[in-house]
Design a protein around this motif. Structure first.
Motif, PDB file in Angstrom:
ATOM      1  N   GLY A   1       0.839  -1.283   0.098  1.00 41.27           N
ATOM      2  CA  GLY A   1      -0.038   0.153   0.098  1.00 41.27           C
ATOM      3  C   GLY A   1       0.771   1.324  -0.096  1.00 41.27           C
TER       4      GLY A   1
ATOM      5  N   SER B   1      -1.421   3.474  -6.044  1.00 43.64           N
ATOM      6  CA  SER B   1      -1.199   2.788  -4.992  1.00 43.64           C
ATOM      7  C   SER B   1      -0.426   1.683  -5.507  1.00 43.64           C
ATOM      8  CB  SER B   1      -2.282   2.385  -4.061  1.00 43.64           C
ATOM      9  OG  SER B   1      -2.111   1.321  -2.970  1.00 43.64           O
TER      10      SER B   1
ATOM     11  N   GLU C   1       1.575   4.873  -1.191  1.00 50.13           N
ATOM     12  CA  GLU C   1       0.762   5.856  -1.920  1.00 50.13           C
ATOM     13  C   GLU C   1       1.480   7.119  -2.476  1.00 50.13           C
ATOM     14  OE1 GLU C   1      -2.421   5.022   1.659  1.00 50.13           O
ATOM     15  OE2 GLU C   1      -1.659   7.159   1.251  1.00 50.13           O
TER      16      GLU C   1
END
Length: 381
Positions: free
Chosen positions: A249, A292, A251
Motif C-alpha cells: 500500500g 497505490s 501511496e
C-alpha cells in the motif's frame, strides 16, 4: 528423465533464459545514460546552489559542498560547519536541505534532522540558518535556529519523514511522519502523521485550515499520513506527496486543504504482524491515493520535472525507489496519475533532483557498504 518431464524442464529453462535476456535487454534500453559523479556516506538529500554547486546531506550529520567536475576525480568537496547535532540511528539522522526561494539575496537554508529528547525519545526538527561560503570551497552555518519540532517526541528510530519544500505561496511545507506510533496520525493534539504548512520563520499562517484550534493543530494542512518521504508541487500549484504504506500500500497522494488521508484507519496494505487494515474503498470519507503500489516500491524522494533536457517528460514526477531499486516515472492528467515507467537502477534510490542543466540527479542510499553514489542522468547521445 521421462520425455514429458524433459520437455517441461527444457521449456522452463528456455523461459528463464528468455526472461533473463529480456531483463538484460531492458537495462540497455534505459532512456538516459547514467554517469557516476561522486560518492558519499549515507547521503539523504541534496540541493543545487544558484552557482551550480551542490549541497549534500549525510545521515550521520555532515553537510557537504560539492563543486562538480567533469568526473568524480575532478570534484572539489568541502565541509559546511555548524550543522546541529543529530540523533543518528535507524531511520534517524540528518535529513533534508533546501534553499529559501530568495536565497540569492537572504542566504537562508533550511535543514531537517532527528533531534534527541529526554528519556531516550527523539523527534524530527527543522532549523534555518545563514549559509556563509568561504574561498576554500567550504563554509559554515550561522544564526541557526530551530523553527519547528515534532510533538511529542517519542521512543524509536523510525518514520520521521521531515521532507521540506517551499510552495508557490512562499510557505514552508514539512512532511511529519507518525513515528511508527499509528494513532497520532489522527490526533490533532500531535503534529505526527501530518503535512505541515508554516511561514518561512516557523510561525503559523492565519489561513491554515485548523488555525483557530491553536496549538500544533494550527500547523496542520492535512492528516492521516504514515511515512511521508516526498513532497513536490506541480506547475499548477498542486501539492503531491508520496509515502510508504505498511505491509503493502505505498501511496502517491494529491494533498488538499484540511483533508484526512485515513491512516491508520484505512490503508491498501496491512500491519506487519498480519492484522488487517480496511482498504480505502471501505471508508470513502477519507482521501484515497491517486496511485497505490502492492508490491511496494518503498518510495523516497519526489521530483516533478520542469527541465529541457528531457522535453517529453516535462510535468512528469519521478520517485526514487528503495526496496525496488528503481526510478519510477509518473504521468499526470489533471488530478489523475499513473505509473508510466519504472527504470531499474540496480541500487536503492534515496533522492531525486533536477539540475540547472535539466539533467536528473540521483543519490543512492548507502546500505551494507554499497551504494551512496551521486548519479547524473542525461539524454542518450
Amino acid at each position: 528423465m521421462p520425455r514429458n518431464l524433459l520437455t517441461a524442464a527444457c521449456a522452463t529453462a528456455m523461459l528463464a533464459l528468455f526472461a533473463t535476456g529480456c531483463a538484460a535487454q531492458e537495462k540497455t534500453r534505459l532512456p538516459f545514460q547514467s554517469t557516476p559523479m561522486g560518492q558519499f556516506k549515507e547521503p539523504w538529500a541534496m540541493t543545487f546552489l544558484p552557482d551550480g554547486r551542490l549541497l549534500v546531506s549525510e545521515k550521520k550529520g555532515a553537510l557537504k559542498l560539492v563543486a562538480l567536475g567533469a568526473t568524480p576525480a575532478g570534484n572539489k568537496v568541502g565541509d559546511i560547519s555548524g550543522v546541529p547535532a543529530v540523533a543518528y540511528g535507524g531511520q534517524g539522522g540528518f535529513g533534508d536541505v533546501v534553499l529559501h526561494p530568495q536565497f540569492a539575496s537572504n542566504g537562508w537554508v533550511y535543514l531537517s534532522y532527528a533531534e534527541a529528547g529526554e528519556d531516550d525519545t527523539r523527534g524530527g526538527a527543522v532549523a534555518r540558518a545563514k549559509l556563509i561560503l568561504d574561498e576554500k570551497g567550504g563554509g559554515a552555518l550561522s544564526d541557526l535556529s530551530v523553527i519547528w519540532r515534532q510533538v511529542p517526541k517519542v521512543s524509536g528510530n523510525g518514520h520521521y519523514g521531515h521532507r521540506i519544500a517551499f510552495g508557490p505561496d512562499g510557505k514552508l511545507w514539512i512532511t511529519s511522519s507518525e513515528r511508527q506510533k499509528f494513532t497520532p496520525a489522527q490526533d490533532m493534539k500531535s503534529n505526527l502523521g501530518k503535512i505541515i504548512r508554516l511561514n518561512d520563520d516557523g510561525s503559523v499562517p492565519a489561513d491554515n485550515p485548523f488555525a483557530k484550534q491553536g496549538g500544533v493543530a494550527a500547523q496542520v494542512w492535512s492528516l492521516g499520513h504514515r511515512n511521508a518521504l516526498g513532497i513536490a508541487f506541480d506547475s499548477q500549484g498542486r501539492l503531491w506527496e508520496q509515502e510508504m504504506g505498511p505491509k503493502g500500500g505505498d501511496e502517491l497522494n494529491l494533498i488538499e486543504r484540511g483533508r484526512n488521508y485515513g491512516y491508520p484507519i484505512v490503508s491498501n496494505g496491512d500491519h506487519y504482524d498480519g492484522r488487517d487494515i480496511p482498504d480505502h474503498p471501505t471508508r470513502p470519507e477519507f482521501e484515497a491515493p491517486k496511485v497505490s503500489w502492492n508490491p511496494v516500491i518503498s518510495p523516497a524522494g519526489l521530483l516533478i520535472y520542469s527541465g529541457k533536457a528531457f522535453p517529453d517528460w516535462n510535468g512528469d514526477a519521478f520517485i526514487g525507489g528503495l526496496s525496488s531499486k528503481s526510478l519510477v516515472r509518473i504521468e499526470f492528467e489533471g488530478t489523475r496519475a499513473r505509473e508510466a515507467a519504472r527504470y531499474d537502477m540496480g541500487q536503492r534510490i534515496r533522492e531525486v533532483e533536477q539540475g540547472p542543466d535539466g539533467n536528473l540527479w540521483l543519490l543512492e542510499d548507502e546500505k551494507e557498504g554499497s551504494g551512496g553514489r551521486l548519479l547524473k542522468l542525461s539524454p542518450v547521445g
